[in-house]
Design a protein around this motif. Structure first.
Motif, PDB file in Angstrom:
ATOM      1  N   SER A 118     -22.386   6.072-112.784  1.00 45.19           N
ATOM      2  CA  SER A 118     -22.299   7.409-113.211  1.00 45.19           C
ATOM      3  C   SER A 118     -20.667   7.654-113.543  1.00 45.19           C
ATOM      4  O   SER A 118     -20.276   8.499-114.723  1.00 45.19           O
ATOM      5  CB  SER A 118     -22.644   8.441-112.046  1.00 45.19           C
ATOM      6  OG  SER A 118     -24.055   8.402-111.500  1.00 45.19           O
ATOM      7  N   ILE A 119     -19.778   7.048-112.936  1.00 43.38           N
ATOM      8  CA  ILE A 119     -18.521   7.116-113.277  1.00 43.38           C
ATOM      9  C   ILE A 119     -18.233   6.418-114.677  1.00 43.38           C
ATOM     10  O   ILE A 119     -17.571   7.035-115.459  1.00 43.38           O
ATOM     11  CB  ILE A 119     -17.585   6.652-112.111  1.00 43.38           C
ATOM     12  CG1 ILE A 119     -17.599   7.599-110.890  1.00 43.38           C
ATOM     13  CG2 ILE A 119     -16.176   6.616-112.561  1.00 43.38           C
ATOM     14  CD1 ILE A 119     -17.125   6.969-109.566  1.00 43.38           C
ATOM     15  N   ALA A 120     -18.688   5.337-114.715  1.00 40.53           N
ATOM     16  CA  ALA A 120     -18.572   4.611-116.002  1.00 40.53           C
ATOM     17  C   ALA A 120     -19.258   5.248-117.151  1.00 40.53           C
ATOM     18  O   ALA A 120     -18.558   5.525-118.302  1.00 40.53           O
ATOM     19  CB  ALA A 120     -19.307   3.395-116.054  1.00 40.53           C
ATOM     20  N   ALA A 121     -20.200   5.951-117.111  1.00 42.96           N
ATOM     21  CA  ALA A 121     -20.889   6.777-118.092  1.00 42.96           C
ATOM     22  C   ALA A 121     -19.896   7.963-118.342  1.00 42.96           C
ATOM     23  O   ALA A 121     -19.678   8.170-119.808  1.00 42.96           O
ATOM     24  CB  ALA A 121     -22.245   7.288-117.735  1.00 42.96           C
ATOM     25  N   THR A 122     -19.440   8.868-117.392  1.00 48.61           N
ATOM     26  CA  THR A 122     -18.532   9.725-117.816  1.00 48.61           C
ATOM     27  C   THR A 122     -17.310   9.559-118.261  1.00 48.61           C
ATOM     28  O   THR A 122     -16.868  10.178-119.384  1.00 48.61           O
ATOM     29  CB  THR A 122     -18.204  10.537-116.440  1.00 48.61           C
ATOM     30  OG1 THR A 122     -19.562  11.024-115.708  1.00 48.61           O
ATOM     31  CG2 THR A 122     -17.359  11.689-116.657  1.00 48.61           C
ATOM     32  N   ILE A 123     -16.668   8.441-118.058  1.00 44.36           N
ATOM     33  CA  ILE A 123     -15.646   7.717-118.752  1.00 44.36           C
ATOM     34  C   ILE A 123     -15.887   7.563-120.158  1.00 44.36           C
ATOM     35  O   ILE A 123     -14.977   7.921-121.106  1.00 44.36           O
ATOM     36  CB  ILE A 123     -14.925   6.633-117.984  1.00 44.36           C
ATOM     37  CG1 ILE A 123     -14.383   6.895-116.548  1.00 44.36           C
ATOM     38  CG2 ILE A 123     -14.006   5.825-118.880  1.00 44.36           C
ATOM     39  CD1 ILE A 123     -13.986   5.675-115.848  1.00 44.36           C
ATOM     40  N   LEU A 124     -16.953   6.756-120.388  1.00 45.50           N
ATOM     41  CA  LEU A 124     -17.185   6.227-121.902  1.00 45.50           C
ATOM     42  C   LEU A 124     -17.330   7.729-122.552  1.00 45.50           C
ATOM     43  O   LEU A 124     -17.123   7.609-124.016  1.00 45.50           O
ATOM     44  CB  LEU A 124     -18.221   5.682-121.757  1.00 45.50           C
ATOM     45  CG  LEU A 124     -18.109   3.993-121.447  1.00 45.50           C
ATOM     46  CD1 LEU A 124     -19.536   3.196-121.131  1.00 45.50           C
ATOM     47  CD2 LEU A 124     -17.266   3.425-122.580  1.00 45.50           C
ATOM     48  N   GLN A 125     -17.962   8.881-121.995  1.00 45.26           N
ATOM     49  CA  GLN A 125     -18.163  10.055-122.866  1.00 45.26           C
ATOM     50  C   GLN A 125     -16.972  10.560-123.244  1.00 45.26           C
ATOM     51  O   GLN A 125     -17.121  11.442-124.369  1.00 45.26           O
ATOM     52  CB  GLN A 125     -19.148  11.032-121.863  1.00 45.26           C
ATOM     53  CG  GLN A 125     -20.614  10.636-121.900  1.00 45.26           C
ATOM     54  CD  GLN A 125     -21.299  11.729-120.984  1.00 45.26           C
ATOM     55  OE1 GLN A 125     -20.742  12.287-119.820  1.00 45.26           O
ATOM     56  NE2 GLN A 125     -22.252  12.142-121.476  1.00 45.26           N
ATOM     57  N   GLN A 126     -15.883  10.543-122.495  1.00 47.64           N
ATOM     58  CA  GLN A 126     -14.636  10.971-123.192  1.00 47.64           C
ATOM     59  C   GLN A 126     -13.700  10.127-124.266  1.00 47.64           C
ATOM     60  O   GLN A 126     -12.786  10.796-124.578  1.00 47.64           O
ATOM     61  CB  GLN A 126     -13.727  10.815-121.948  1.00 47.64           C
ATOM     62  CG  GLN A 126     -14.108  11.582-120.505  1.00 47.64           C
ATOM     63  CD  GLN A 126     -14.940  12.782-120.689  1.00 47.64           C
ATOM     64  OE1 GLN A 126     -14.476  13.725-121.365  1.00 47.64           O
ATOM     65  NE2 GLN A 126     -16.356  12.844-120.424  1.00 47.64           N
ATOM     66  N   TYR A 127     -14.479   9.155-124.654  1.00 50.49           N
ATOM     67  CA  TYR A 127     -13.915   8.443-125.812  1.00 50.49           C
ATOM     68  C   TYR A 127     -14.614   8.455-126.924  1.00 50.49           C
ATOM     69  O   TYR A 127     -15.850   8.384-126.987  1.00 50.49           O
ATOM     70  CB  TYR A 127     -13.792   6.973-125.205  1.00 50.49           C
ATOM     71  CG  TYR A 127     -12.637   6.593-124.499  1.00 50.49           C
ATOM     72  CD1 TYR A 127     -11.666   5.775-124.731  1.00 50.49           C
ATOM     73  CD2 TYR A 127     -12.862   6.434-123.077  1.00 50.49           C
ATOM     74  CE1 TYR A 127     -10.441   5.450-123.953  1.00 50.49           C
ATOM     75  CE2 TYR A 127     -11.856   6.082-121.890  1.00 50.49           C
ATOM     76  CZ  TYR A 127     -10.714   5.568-122.461  1.00 50.49           C
ATOM     77  OH  TYR A 127      -9.867   5.223-121.843  1.00 50.49           O
ATOM     78  N   GLU A 128     -14.139   8.771-127.945  1.00 50.78           N
ATOM     79  CA  GLU A 128     -14.794   9.075-129.281  1.00 50.78           C
ATOM     80  C   GLU A 128     -14.181   7.687-130.113  1.00 50.78           C
ATOM     81  O   GLU A 128     -15.330   7.354-130.988  1.00 50.78           O
ATOM     82  CB  GLU A 128     -14.059  10.131-130.180  1.00 50.78           C
ATOM     83  CG  GLU A 128     -14.280  11.577-129.595  1.00 50.78           C
ATOM     84  CD  GLU A 128     -14.006  12.829-130.298  1.00 50.78           C
ATOM     85  OE1 GLU A 128     -13.413  12.380-131.440  1.00 50.78           O
ATOM     86  OE2 GLU A 128     -14.156  13.715-129.902  1.00 50.78           O
ATOM     87  N   THR A 129     -13.303   7.259-129.884  1.00 51.66           N
ATOM     88  CA  THR A 129     -12.935   5.987-130.632  1.00 51.66           C
ATOM     89  C   THR A 129     -12.012   4.965-129.512  1.00 51.66           C
ATOM     90  O   THR A 129     -11.872   5.491-128.645  1.00 51.66           O
ATOM     91  CB  THR A 129     -12.332   6.167-131.894  1.00 51.66           C
ATOM     92  OG1 THR A 129     -10.839   6.902-131.507  1.00 51.66           O
ATOM     93  CG2 THR A 129     -12.799   7.119-132.942  1.00 51.66           C
ATOM     94  N   ASN A 130     -12.010   3.807-130.026  1.00 53.01           N
ATOM     95  CA  ASN A 130     -11.323   2.643-129.315  1.00 53.01           C
ATOM     96  C   ASN A 130     -11.739   2.707-127.814  1.00 53.01           C
ATOM     97  O   ASN A 130     -11.084   2.541-126.936  1.00 53.01           O
ATOM     98  CB  ASN A 130     -10.008   3.012-129.438  1.00 53.01           C
ATOM     99  CG  ASN A 130      -9.287   2.957-130.864  1.00 53.01           C
ATOM    100  OD1 ASN A 130      -9.720   1.900-131.646  1.00 53.01           O
ATOM    101  ND2 ASN A 130      -8.375   3.839-131.299  1.00 53.01           N
ATOM    102  N   LYS A 131     -13.095   2.669-127.529  1.00 53.60           N
ATOM    103  CA  LYS A 131     -13.620   2.539-126.215  1.00 53.60           C
ATOM    104  C   LYS A 131     -13.325   1.382-125.593  1.00 53.60           C
ATOM    105  O   LYS A 131     -13.513   0.298-126.230  1.00 53.60           O
ATOM    106  CB  LYS A 131     -15.260   2.751-126.308  1.00 53.60           C
ATOM    107  CG  LYS A 131     -15.661   4.144-126.904  1.00 53.60           C
ATOM    108  CD  LYS A 131     -17.093   4.396-126.760  1.00 53.60           C
ATOM    109  CE  LYS A 131     -17.559   5.852-127.407  1.00 53.60           C
ATOM    110  NZ  LYS A 131     -18.895   5.990-127.122  1.00 53.60           N
ATOM    111  N   PRO A 132     -12.759   1.567-124.333  1.00 48.45           N
ATOM    112  CA  PRO A 132     -12.501   0.219-123.689  1.00 48.45           C
ATOM    113  C   PRO A 132     -13.874  -0.372-123.208  1.00 48.45           C
ATOM    114  O   PRO A 132     -14.962   0.051-123.255  1.00 48.45           O
ATOM    115  CB  PRO A 132     -12.176   0.723-122.339  1.00 48.45           C
ATOM    116  CG  PRO A 132     -12.385   2.056-122.156  1.00 48.45           C
ATOM    117  CD  PRO A 132     -12.635   2.580-123.540  1.00 48.45           C
TER     118      PRO A 132
END
Length: 306
Positions: free
Chosen positions: A241-255
């Motif tokens: 759930s934390i991983a998904a929320t973090i990824l949602q905050q990136y529009e480009t250059n996702k880690p």
């Protein structure tokens, strides 16, 4: 409300005979048993199961010590404990500590007064020495590895799963990794292990890239801001759930992000995760309690690469 003395008076049988019928004692005459059951039905008498259990020296209730319930890790483990408990006719009492050592000791004091038949400890705030003093009151099963004490534990091999995760980040070209961890005060053994493994795989791992006190999905919003500032290119998180929320905050250059516990969201969003099979861990912990097993069981994990 009718009691067994009323039933004894109506049937003409002794209180001990009534008690044997209520408790399904095998050595009761069939005619007497039928008469007692008939009068019980007429009086709408329902046996007090709590009193019965206490007479046997048990409560049919097991306490589960956990830091909190609003996290996928403990939710999955708890689901396994609950299912096994229900299968055996047990109730469970949730004993959340928020890593408060004094509160945890109060739960142990309750245990010493026979409030529970046993304890399952998902994560402890106090040292193992504190718990050893309470083994005299009943079985205590730990859901983390306790290598240097004669106690029962059912645990995941976090050391190996962490090595796989950080090695995967390195294989995929991550050079500046970060990770989310739980409590920053009274750092847990698992957090210490996570840092040690990170430095084993990445000798120059910077602890400044750790986002602490990241427990629930909403914490991922602040975590993402932190990781953007730190310019990390790979993140091992404390849960899907934390991983998904973090990824949602990136529009480009996702880690490159790795989650834990193989929730549906990890498959939908397509990120890697570690399935520690926590429900199985919880189920086996209850079975160890129920069957009074003195053993150490390691639950195998599955690293799902996506």
């Amino acid at each position: 409300m009718a009691n067994i003395r009323d039933i004894a008076k109506i049937t003409g049988y002794s209180v001990s005979t009534i008690s044997r019928v209520i408790n399904n004692h095998p050595y009761v005459d069939d005619k007497k048993r039928a008469k007692v059951l008939e009068v019980m039905a007429e009086l709408n008498y329902v046996p007090n199961r709590s009193a019965q259990n206490l007479s046997y020296g048990r409560t049919k209730n097991i306490g589960v010590i956990l830091p909190f319930v609003n996290h996928d890790y403990y939710d999955q483990m708890l689901s396994g404990i609950m299912q096994a408990a229900f299968d055996h006719g047990y109730q469970i009492s949730l004993l959340p500590t928020n890593y408060d050592q004094k509160l945890e000791k109060r739960y142990l004091a309750e245990f010493s007064k026979r409030s529970f038949d046993g304890l399952i400890v998902t994560t402890k705030a106090n040292s193992i020495q504190v718990f050893l003093d309470y083994l005299q009151y009943g079985p205590i099963i730990f859901c983390e590895e306790i290598p240097n004490a004669d106690v029962s534990c059912v645990y995941i091999n976090l050391k190996i799963s962490l090595k796989e995760a950080f090695s995967y980040l390195k294989e995929r070209g991550v050079t500046h990794p970060g990770m989310t961890l739980g409590r920053s005060k009274n750092i847990s053994h698992n957090s210490e292990l996570s840092i040690r493994i990170a430095k084993e795989i990445y000798p120059d791992f910077d602890e400044a890239n750790i986002f602490w006190d990241c427990i629930v999905a909403e914490d991922g919003i602040q975590a993402a801001r932190f990781f953007k500032k730190q310019k990390v290119d790979g993140i091992l998180t404390f849960g899907d759930s934390i991983a998904a929320t973090i990824l949602q905050q990136y529009e480009t250059n996702k880690p490159l992000v790795i989650g834990r516990e193989n929730l549906l969201i990890s498959e939908v969003m397509g990120f890697s995760t570690i399935d520690h099979h926590l429900a199985e861990c919880g189920r086996k912990a209850f079975e160890a309690f129920y069957h009074h097993k003195q053993e150490k069981i390691c639950i195998p994990h599955h690293f799902i690469k996506r």
